[in-house]
Write a protein that holds these residues in place. Sequence first.
Motif, PDB file in Angstrom:
ATOM      1  N   UNK A  25      24.232  32.233  68.534  1.00 13.69           N
ATOM      2  CA  UNK A  25      25.623  31.947  68.184  1.00 13.69           C
ATOM      3  C   UNK A  25      26.101  32.815  67.021  1.00 13.69           C
ATOM      4  N   UNK A  26      25.218  33.030  66.048  1.00  8.01           N
ATOM      5  CA  UNK A  26      25.569  33.899  64.907  1.00  8.01           C
ATOM      6  C   UNK A  26      25.824  35.318  65.385  1.00  8.01           C
ATOM      7  N   UNK A  27      24.934  35.826  66.246  1.00  6.10           N
ATOM      8  CA  UNK A  27      25.086  37.187  66.772  1.00  6.10           C
ATOM      9  C   UNK A  27      26.379  37.324  67.578  1.00  6.10           C
ATOM     10  N   UNK A  28      26.640  36.341  68.434  1.00  5.96           N
ATOM     11  CA  UNK A  28      27.856  36.386  69.249  1.00  5.96           C
ATOM     12  C   UNK A  28      29.107  36.350  68.380  1.00  5.96           C
ATOM     13  N   UNK A  29      29.118  35.434  67.416  1.00  2.88           N
ATOM     14  CA  UNK A  29      30.285  35.286  66.544  1.00  2.88           C
ATOM     15  C   UNK A  29      30.516  36.542  65.716  1.00  2.88           C
ATOM     16  N   UNK A  30      29.433  37.095  65.178  1.00  2.00           N
ATOM     17  CA  UNK A  30      29.534  38.302  64.351  1.00  2.00           C
ATOM     18  C   UNK A  30      30.044  39.485  65.160  1.00  2.00           C
ATOM     19  N   UNK A  31      29.466  39.662  66.339  1.00  4.12           N
ATOM     20  CA  UNK A  31      29.878  40.781  67.187  1.00  4.12           C
ATOM     21  C   UNK A  31      31.320  40.619  67.654  1.00  4.12           C
ATOM     22  N   UNK A  32      31.686  39.411  68.032  1.00  2.00           N
ATOM     23  CA  UNK A  32      33.037  39.159  68.545  1.00  2.00           C
ATOM     24  C   UNK A  32      34.092  39.317  67.462  1.00  2.00           C
ATOM     25  N   UNK A  33      33.760  38.903  66.233  1.00  2.00           N
ATOM     26  CA  UNK A  33      34.733  38.994  65.140  1.00  2.00           C
ATOM     27  C   UNK A  33      34.811  40.408  64.562  1.00  2.00           C
ATOM     28  N   UNK A  34      33.687  41.128  64.584  1.00  2.00           N
ATOM     29  CA  UNK A  34      33.658  42.476  64.001  1.00  2.00           C
ATOM     30  C   UNK A  34      34.122  43.529  64.993  1.00  2.00           C
ATOM     31  N   UNK A  35      33.643  43.400  66.226  1.00  2.00           N
ATOM     32  CA  UNK A  35      34.009  44.374  67.265  1.00  2.00           C
ATOM     33  C   UNK A  35      34.484  43.628  68.521  1.00  2.00           C
ATOM     34  N   UNK A  36      35.651  43.012  68.458  1.00  2.00           N
ATOM     35  CA  UNK A  36      36.108  42.182  69.584  1.00  2.00           C
ATOM     36  C   UNK A  36      36.222  42.948  70.899  1.00  2.00           C
ATOM     37  N   UNK A  37      36.723  44.188  70.836  1.00  2.00           N
ATOM     38  CA  UNK A  37      36.877  44.963  72.068  1.00  2.00           C
ATOM     39  C   UNK A  37      35.518  45.331  72.662  1.00  2.00           C
ATOM     40  N   UNK A  38      34.577  45.682  71.793  1.00  2.00           N
ATOM     41  CA  UNK A  38      33.222  46.008  72.241  1.00  2.00           C
ATOM     42  C   UNK A  38      32.583  44.792  72.893  1.00  2.00           C
ATOM     43  N   UNK A  39      32.756  43.642  72.255  1.00  2.00           N
ATOM     44  CA  UNK A  39      32.178  42.399  72.779  1.00  2.00           C
ATOM     45  C   UNK A  39      32.745  42.083  74.160  1.00  2.00           C
ATOM     46  N   UNK A  40      34.064  42.215  74.312  1.00  2.00           N
ATOM     47  CA  UNK A  40      34.695  41.933  75.600  1.00  2.00           C
ATOM     48  C   UNK A  40      34.237  42.922  76.670  1.00  2.00           C
ATOM     49  N   UNK A  41      34.094  44.188  76.272  1.00  2.15           N
ATOM     50  CA  UNK A  41      33.632  45.209  77.221  1.00  2.15           C
ATOM     51  C   UNK A  41      32.200  44.937  77.668  1.00  2.15           C
ATOM     52  N   UNK A  42      31.357  44.516  76.721  1.00  2.83           N
ATOM     53  CA  UNK A  42      29.965  44.193  77.058  1.00  2.83           C
ATOM     54  C   UNK A  42      29.892  43.019  78.022  1.00  2.83           C
ATOM     55  N   UNK A  43      30.699  41.998  77.749  1.00  6.23           N
ATOM     56  CA  UNK A  43      30.726  40.837  78.651  1.00  6.23           C
ATOM     57  C   UNK A  43      31.164  41.245  80.055  1.00  6.23           C
ATOM     58  N   UNK A  44      32.144  42.141  80.118  1.00  2.00           N
ATOM     59  CA  UNK A  44      32.650  42.601  81.413  1.00  2.00           C
ATOM     60  C   UNK A  44      31.586  43.416  82.154  1.00  2.00           C
ATOM     61  N   UNK A  45      30.896  44.285  81.421  1.00  2.00           N
ATOM     62  CA  UNK A  45      29.831  45.102  82.022  1.00  2.00           C
ATOM     63  C   UNK A  45      28.717  44.210  82.564  1.00  2.00           C
ATOM     64  N   UNK A  46      28.312  43.230  81.763  1.00  2.00           N
ATOM     65  CA  UNK A  46      27.241  42.325  82.175  1.00  2.00           C
ATOM     66  C   UNK A  46      27.624  41.528  83.413  1.00  2.00           C
ATOM     67  N   UNK A  47      28.856  41.060  83.452  1.00  2.00           N
ATOM     68  CA  UNK A  47      29.314  40.252  84.580  1.00  2.00           C
ATOM     69  C   UNK A  47      29.433  41.090  85.851  1.00  2.00           C
ATOM     70  N   UNK A  48      29.933  42.315  85.701  1.00  2.00           N
ATOM     71  CA  UNK A  48      30.167  43.167  86.877  1.00  2.00           C
ATOM     72  C   UNK A  48      28.881  43.760  87.450  1.00  2.00           C
ATOM     73  N   UNK A  49      27.835  43.841  86.638  1.00  2.00           N
ATOM     74  CA  UNK A  49      26.597  44.493  87.084  1.00  2.00           C
ATOM     75  C   UNK A  49      25.455  43.517  87.345  1.00  2.00           C
ATOM     76  N   UNK A  50      25.720  42.238  87.224  1.00  2.00           N
ATOM     77  CA  UNK A  50      24.659  41.236  87.328  1.00  2.00           C
ATOM     78  C   UNK A  50      24.109  41.113  88.743  1.00  2.00           C
ATOM     79  N   UNK A  51      22.777  41.131  88.848  1.00  2.00           N
ATOM     80  CA  UNK A  51      22.113  40.899  90.125  1.00  2.00           C
ATOM     81  C   UNK A  51      22.276  39.422  90.515  1.00  2.00           C
ATOM     82  N   UNK A  52      22.320  39.123  91.804  1.00  2.00           N
ATOM     83  CA  UNK A  52      22.432  37.712  92.225  1.00  2.00           C
ATOM     84  C   UNK A  52      21.194  36.884  91.874  1.00  2.00           C
TER      85      UNK A  52
END
Length: 301
Positions: A25-52
């Motif tokens: 939670x600390x890592x997520x909060x820190x990353x999201x607050x410091x680099x919000x666009x990076x965090x959102x892009x990472x979430x999008x990459x992970x979701x779009x590339x996830x194996x079933x």
Amino acid sequence: MVDYFIELARTIGVITDPYISPLENVLKTTLNSTFPQVYQNLEEILENNKSPFVDRLPLMNPFHVLIITIGYLLTISIGKGIMSDRNKVSVKWLSIIHNFNLVTLSAYMCFTVSSEAWRRGYSLFANADDRSEEGFQMAKYIWLFYFSKIFEFMDTFIMVLKKNNHQISFLHVYHHFSIFVIWWWVTYVAPTGEAYFSAALNSAVHVVMYGYYLSTVLSVPIRFIKKYITLFQMTQFSLNMIQASYDIFYFKYLYPTSISYPFGPTIILWFYMWTMLGLFADFFKKDRRRERKHVTEKKSQ
């Protein structure tokens, strides 16, 4: 056996969750607050590339992988500091158990991955990502290969306890933590198809490597093998380079409209093998130089 390790990882996850979740939670909060666009892009990459298969396998959370990697690096740094003013620790039995387990596990992974590839009718290269239910068995074997990289961290911890700091080189540390992260990504994105070749080949190399380490700990070293281990590893990297180059040509240019293996893991493999070849070639030259110097000094005595 693979199901045993999957259940083991799940059990460890349940036990450690009360301690890991606050860090996550600390890592997520820190990353999201410091680099919000990076965090959102990472979430999008992970979701779009996830194996079933991701949701059916443990230790797939990227933040857990990050925490383990940081823990590995901190353990080395803190451990070396603690051991600096202490006598080295006798780790003979720990080394015997560790090396024996990895010889056994590597042999099992080499056999099961190769057998499953044969059963599924894989060719040598250019095997597409199998996202059907029939691909889940290979996905489990590839997951085990990824999970086994955590066990290999013990290589470094034993060196710390023995105060063999000269062995804890940049190559050693970089290889151990980077291969763990890379195989998490391969397992997360496409733990079937082309992933089989590297997993089977690396497991075969490790049977020889950890077998040699085990023989050394048991004071019956198979000395003639030592100088060939690095060459064996470099041959592995070269074959992986050939595989990645072939796949890029095959899937990108020869049959671009076919069902393929994801380009991301392939290009990562291609670049990573270059770093491995360069670092291991440098190590091989230095090791041969040290060996020649040792022989010369022995003759002059």
